[in-house]
Design a protein around this motif. Sequence first.
Motif, short mmCIF file in Angstrom:
data_model
loop_
_atom_site.label_atom_id
_atom_site.label_comp_id
_atom_site.label_asym_id
_atom_site.label_seq_id
_atom_site.Cartn_x
_atom_site.Cartn_y
_atom_site.Cartn_z
N SER A 96 -3.05 -0.75 12.81
CA SER A 96 -4.19 -1.11 11.97
C SER A 96 -5.20 0.02 11.87
CB SER A 96 -4.87 -2.37 12.51
OG SER A 96 -5.37 -2.14 13.82
N SER A 97 -5.13 0.98 12.82
CA SER A 97 -6.05 2.11 12.78
C SER A 97 -5.64 3.17 11.77
CB SER A 97 -6.15 2.75 14.16
OG SER A 97 -4.89 3.30 14.56
N ILE A 98 -4.38 3.13 11.30
CA ILE A 98 -3.91 4.15 10.36
C ILE A 98 -3.29 3.57 9.09
CG2 ILE A 98 -3.50 5.87 12.16
CD1 ILE A 98 -0.52 5.20 11.94
N ASP A 99 -2.93 2.28 9.12
CA ASP A 99 -2.27 1.69 7.95
C ASP A 99 -3.20 1.61 6.75
OD1 ASP A 99 0.21 1.30 9.02
OD2 ASP A 99 -0.07 -0.82 9.51
N LEU A 111 1.24 5.01 4.92
CA LEU A 111 0.66 5.79 6.01
C LEU A 111 -0.17 6.96 5.48
CD1 LEU A 111 3.66 5.95 8.51
CD2 LEU A 111 1.54 4.67 8.80
N ALA A 112 0.34 7.59 4.44
CA ALA A 112 -0.33 8.78 3.89
C ALA A 112 0.25 9.07 2.52
CB ALA A 112 -0.14 9.98 4.82
N VAL A 171 -3.21 -3.16 -4.89
CA VAL A 171 -4.31 -2.36 -4.37
C VAL A 171 -3.99 -1.97 -2.93
CG1 VAL A 171 -6.76 -2.30 -3.82
CG2 VAL A 171 -5.98 -3.53 -5.84
N PHE A 172 -4.13 -0.67 -2.62
CA PHE A 172 -3.93 -0.18 -1.27
C PHE A 172 -5.31 0.15 -0.68
CE2 PHE A 172 -0.10 0.66 -3.62
CZ PHE A 172 0.92 0.31 -2.73
N HIS A 173 -5.59 -0.42 0.51
CA HIS A 173 -6.94 -0.23 1.06
C HIS A 173 -6.88 -0.37 2.58
CE1 HIS A 173 -7.53 -4.57 1.94
NE2 HIS A 173 -6.76 -4.74 0.87
N ARG A 174 -7.93 0.09 3.22
CA ARG A 174 -8.10 -0.08 4.66
C ARG A 174 -8.86 -1.35 4.94
NH1 ARG A 174 -7.51 4.65 7.62
NH2 ARG A 174 -7.78 3.32 9.43
#
Length: 341
Positions: free
Chosen positions: A319-322, A238-239, A338-341
């Motif tokens: 999906s708007s913040i993950d 999330l952050a 890999v962490f990405h939007r």
Amino acid sequence: CSWPWCGSTAALGRLLLSAVKASPPPSAQQVSACSQRSYAWSLDLPLARPSRRRHLSSFRQLPWSEIQPYKNIRVDLTRTGLAIGEQWDPPLVDPSRDAGCCEDFQKALSSHLSHWMAEGRTAVWLHLPIELGALLPVAERLGFALHHARGREIVMNVWLAATERKSPLPHYASHQVGVCGVVLREDKMEVLVTQDKYKKAMWKLPGGLSDFAEDIADTAVREVREETGVISEFQSVLAFRQHHHMPNNFDCSDLFFACRMRPLTTELVPCTHEVLKCEWRPLEELAWSQGGEAERVTPFTQRVCRLVLQGLDSKSGFSSIDISLDEWPSFYNITTKVFHR
């Protein structure tokens, strides 16, 4: 000519010794031909004969030094110390008891440093077992600086191209990685929070530091279960925050990830060694808490809970913040997280 240690008998050792003394270190052309392969030419270092007097007698070959990327040289004495081949008593020369060992080590290393500089090598990394700690001041006199120590291994380095530019050699680990789990019960709009036993009593998300070579997602699952007994499943990041100069942190910076988790169990079994309280608490209350001292929520927990509310209220959901987790191929022929939007 290159002579790796390849025998265990005293006779073979003497033959190798004669060959090594008669052969110079490899030329730059020979080294270049080795490309990315290790070459096992050695430091000629003193070894003990099986003698009650433990006196130094001769030199034998010691693996290994190898070429690494960026023209670095690695010399690793953690594999064999200063004695190889035969099981002697003691198996290692004890430099703290034998001054001659330190003197010979300094001569050998100094000679090789000169050779490496002539070859255009830029840096040397020296790995020592803790048993050879008496060699630290010897290496320091030759320009080596302590890089780090971990377990029973001490690592030093020296930058050989100081006249050309400032050393770009990396410092040891500058950050630690922490992870917390945002375990959300969507049916009851509750989040799992704890209060630390030995810190200020504030509600916070369960979490802790990643173990060596542990993935962020795995840390979140482990820490939630260790602190609360709840089994959960990783969903997303999330952050995350970056923090410098944290107290009791060995002067390391801190990267801390908040992971959205789905609970697979809900029964609470708090860790009595670390946790004072462990509860499922209303998400709205945590996000906007202005309660008294006993109900205080850490600022990071509060902001993350507001982010969760944003995901629940959004038309597109989380999906708007993950920040999702994926696996991509890596340059090193492995997959990487890999962490990405």
